[in-house]
Write a protein that holds these residues in place. Structure first.
Motif, PDB file in Angstrom:
ATOM      1  N   UNK A  60       4.419  -2.366 -15.188  1.00 33.37           N
ATOM      2  CA  UNK A  60       3.473  -2.154 -16.278  1.00 33.37           C
ATOM      3  C   UNK A  60       2.415  -1.104 -15.929  1.00 33.37           C
ATOM      4  N   UNK A  61       2.611  -0.411 -14.819  1.00 36.26           N
ATOM      5  CA  UNK A  61       1.733   0.704 -14.478  1.00 36.26           C
ATOM      6  C   UNK A  61       0.605   0.388 -13.528  1.00 36.26           C
ATOM      7  N   UNK A  62       0.501  -0.859 -13.057  1.00 38.21           N
ATOM      8  CA  UNK A  62      -0.588  -1.227 -12.169  1.00 38.21           C
ATOM      9  C   UNK A  62      -0.242  -0.921 -10.713  1.00 38.21           C
ATOM     10  N   UNK A  63      -1.276  -0.896  -9.895  1.00 39.20           N
ATOM     11  CA  UNK A  63      -1.127  -0.893  -8.441  1.00 39.20           C
ATOM     12  C   UNK A  63      -1.221  -2.352  -7.999  1.00 39.20           C
ATOM     13  N   UNK A  64      -0.446  -2.740  -6.992  1.00 32.83           N
ATOM     14  CA  UNK A  64      -0.449  -4.146  -6.581  1.00 32.83           C
ATOM     15  C   UNK A  64      -0.338  -4.260  -5.067  1.00 32.83           C
ATOM     16  N   UNK A  65      -1.147  -5.152  -4.517  1.00 33.87           N
ATOM     17  CA  UNK A  65      -1.111  -5.457  -3.088  1.00 33.87           C
ATOM     18  C   UNK A  65      -0.358  -6.769  -2.908  1.00 33.87           C
ATOM     19  N   UNK A  66       0.640  -6.751  -2.032  1.00 36.21           N
ATOM     20  CA  UNK A  66       1.379  -7.965  -1.686  1.00 36.21           C
ATOM     21  C   UNK A  66       1.633  -7.941  -0.187  1.00 36.21           C
ATOM     22  N   UNK A  67       2.310  -8.967   0.318  1.00 33.97           N
ATOM     23  CA  UNK A  67       2.458  -9.106   1.770  1.00 33.97           C
ATOM     24  C   UNK A  67       3.868  -8.814   2.239  1.00 33.97           C
ATOM     25  N   UNK A  68       3.961  -8.462   3.493  1.00 29.69           N
ATOM     26  CA  UNK A  68       5.261  -8.312   4.146  1.00 29.69           C
ATOM     27  C   UNK A  68       5.785  -9.692   4.560  1.00 29.69           C
ATOM     28  N   UNK A  69       7.113  -9.779   4.621  1.00 25.77           N
ATOM     29  CA  UNK A  69       7.745 -11.003   5.142  1.00 25.77           C
ATOM     30  C   UNK A  69       9.195 -10.659   5.425  1.00 25.77           C
ATOM     31  N   UNK A  70       9.619 -10.739   6.691  1.00 22.82           N
ATOM     32  CA  UNK A  70      10.997 -10.409   7.032  1.00 22.82           C
ATOM     33  C   UNK A  70      11.337  -9.004   6.559  1.00 22.82           C
ATOM     34  N   UNK A  71      12.435  -8.837   5.814  1.00 26.52           N
ATOM     35  CA  UNK A  71      12.796  -7.500   5.342  1.00 26.52           C
ATOM     36  C   UNK A  71      11.875  -6.977   4.240  1.00 26.52           C
ATOM     37  N   UNK A  72      11.094  -7.848   3.621  1.00 32.93           N
ATOM     38  CA  UNK A  72      10.198  -7.421   2.543  1.00 32.93           C
ATOM     39  C   UNK A  72       9.085  -6.549   3.104  1.00 32.93           C
ATOM     40  N   UNK A  73       8.992  -5.336   2.598  1.00 30.69           N
ATOM     41  CA  UNK A  73       7.952  -4.427   3.029  1.00 30.69           C
ATOM     42  C   UNK A  73       8.364  -3.451   4.114  1.00 30.69           C
ATOM     43  N   UNK A  74       9.580  -3.603   4.661  1.00 37.46           N
ATOM     44  CA  UNK A  74      10.038  -2.619   5.648  1.00 37.46           C
ATOM     45  C   UNK A  74      10.142  -1.239   5.013  1.00 37.46           C
ATOM     46  N   UNK A  75      10.691  -1.228   3.812  1.00 37.36           N
ATOM     47  CA  UNK A  75      10.750  -0.007   3.014  1.00 37.36           C
ATOM     48  C   UNK A  75      10.250  -0.362   1.625  1.00 37.36           C
ATOM     49  N   UNK A  76       9.897   0.648   0.856  1.00 38.08           N
ATOM     50  CA  UNK A  76       9.403   0.403  -0.493  1.00 38.08           C
ATOM     51  C   UNK A  76      10.452   0.909  -1.470  1.00 38.08           C
TER      52      UNK A  76
END
Length: 420
Positions: free
Chosen positions: A337-353
């Motif tokens: 929806x066009x927003x910027x969002x901060x979330x957390x890494x966990x395992x493979x999540x966040x290794x790449x975007x």
């Protein structure tokens, strides 16, 4: 004994009552109970499905789900319904929905399908089966594809449905719902069943299962990426003030409510979101009213789909935490929806975007999250970079396209005579 009885009778009633309760409890504790009774008391969701074979039934998609009520159709339950529709349309058949906990709200179901651009004109039958003794068995045909939606619904189906007819829609590492114990063990046993087919929500989650050597999805898992139709998810202008959204779910430990509000307390204290420029919104059920540096907060409890989408379109920056490997829907909703969002890494999540550069992955330390929020505020102010990241985002916009690999992979399931 007579003396004791007289002494007891002389006691005030308010002192007699707790003694009576203790004595009753002791008598009850001496009664023999079966293993099945004790198991049922501890694990109420684990009531086997009962079916009755009906060779005359036409092919159907049978969806086994906890409930279909409006407040639960966002996220995973809605995805399950959309997948059932995609499979039914591909097979030109009807849908039978079996609810296990709460009953159904068909108008809410059709409203969701219409909103998501997945209207279904075929027959939909709904049955409610809790597993109680008086529940009628569910008719089952040899050509029914049975789509389960949790480890407990899969466990229940395995007792009554041929395994080759079961497809398990897996949308989280459900072992993480529990501390170490019987429930986690039972869940792990279901996930290690290599006789089942698994449809896994996101490649990230399937990668996690493969890396953690989870036998079932590693052997027979097919991943899909969720869709965010452009008719729902898009940015809208909303005046000069900016909106900060926090995904607040105090009753869901995975969403790290306490870490989120601790991070926001620090952010407000250092003036990261000036009150004259930013409005603060908390989304979630049963969120307590909180004093965070005296900051005004707008609370959004149970919000219908259409209203939720309208609010998300006005977001500038979101904070959404999930202490599991799945990316979760709120960060993707916000980015779509066009927003910027901060979330957390966990395992493979966040290794790449792989989804959108406006999703900022951070370590879960308060300092790490604060750094990401600072970067988020800077990105919000850089409208050109923010818009460019939104325009090139790799977020699917059509459910039929998202489910196409799944539909193809399951083409032979519950089709007698088809090659496996």
């Amino acid at each position: 004994m007579a003396f004791l009885r007289r002494a007891f009778a002389a006691l005030p009633v308010q002192l007699q009552r707790p003694i009576v309760r203790v004595m009753k409890r002791r008598r009850q504790d001496t009664r023999l109970q079966s293993v099945a009774t004790l198991t049922q008391q501890a694990l109420g969701d684990l009531r086997p499905l009962r079916t009755i074979h009906d060779p005359a039934l036409p092919p159907r998609i049978m969806l086994v789900i906890d409930s279909i009520v409006p407040e639960q159709l966002m996220g995973g339950a809605g995805t399950a319904l959309l997948l059932a529709v995609a499979l039914a349309q591909a097979r030109d058949c009807g849908i039978c929905i079996v609810t296990r906990q709460q009953r159904h709200d068909l108008p809410a179901l059709h409203a969701l399908l219409d909103l998501q651009g997945a209207a279904f004109g075929g027959p939909i039958e709904v049955r409610h089966f809790t597993g109680a003794a008086g529940d009628a068995p569910v008719p089952l045909g040899a050509r029914d594809l049975v789509l389960t939606t949790s480890w407990w619904s899969t466990w229940a189906a395995r007792h009554a449905v041929p395994l080759e007819q079961i497809v398990y829609l897996l949308q989280e590492d459900e072992r993480m719902f529990y501390p170490g114990g019987d429930q986690q063990l039972l869940c792990a046993e279901v996930l290690d069943d290599t006789r089942l087919r698994y449809v896994v929500n996101t490649q990230l989650l399937l990668t996690h299962f493969c890396e953690s050597a989870t036998a079932g999805p590693t052997a027979h898992g097919i991943a899909f990426e969720p869709a965010f139709p452009a008719s729902i998810y898009y940015p809208i202008a909303h005046g000069g003030r900016r909106n900060l959204f926090f995904y607040a779910r105090p009753n869901h430990p995975r969403n790290l409510f306490l870490r989120g509000i601790a991070t926001l307390e620090r952010a407000f204290a250092e003036g990261l979101f000036p009150v004259e420029d930013w409005d603060v919104h908390f989304f979630g059920i049963d969120v307590p009213r909180i004093d965070i540096a005296g900051r005004p907060i707008q609370y959004h409890d149970t919000v219908p789909w259409a209203d939720y989408a309208q609010l998300v379109r006005t977001a500038d920056l979101g904070l959404s935490l999930m202490y599991t490997p799945h990316p979760s829907y709120p960060p993707l909703d916000l980015a779509a929806s066009g927003a910027v969002v901060v979330t957390n890494r966990f395992g493979p999540k966040g290794r790449t975007n792989d989804y959108c550069d406006n999703i900022l992955y951070a370590p879960l330390s308060i300092d790490g999250l604060l750094d990401a929020l600072r970067a988020g505020v800077e990105r919000v102010g850089d409208t050109e970079t923010r818009r460019a990241a939104f325009d090139r985002a790799a977020l699917g916009r059509d459910w039929a396209t998202s489910f196409a690999p799944v539909v193809a992979a399951l083409a032979d399931v519950a089709r007698p005579g088809a090659s496996s």
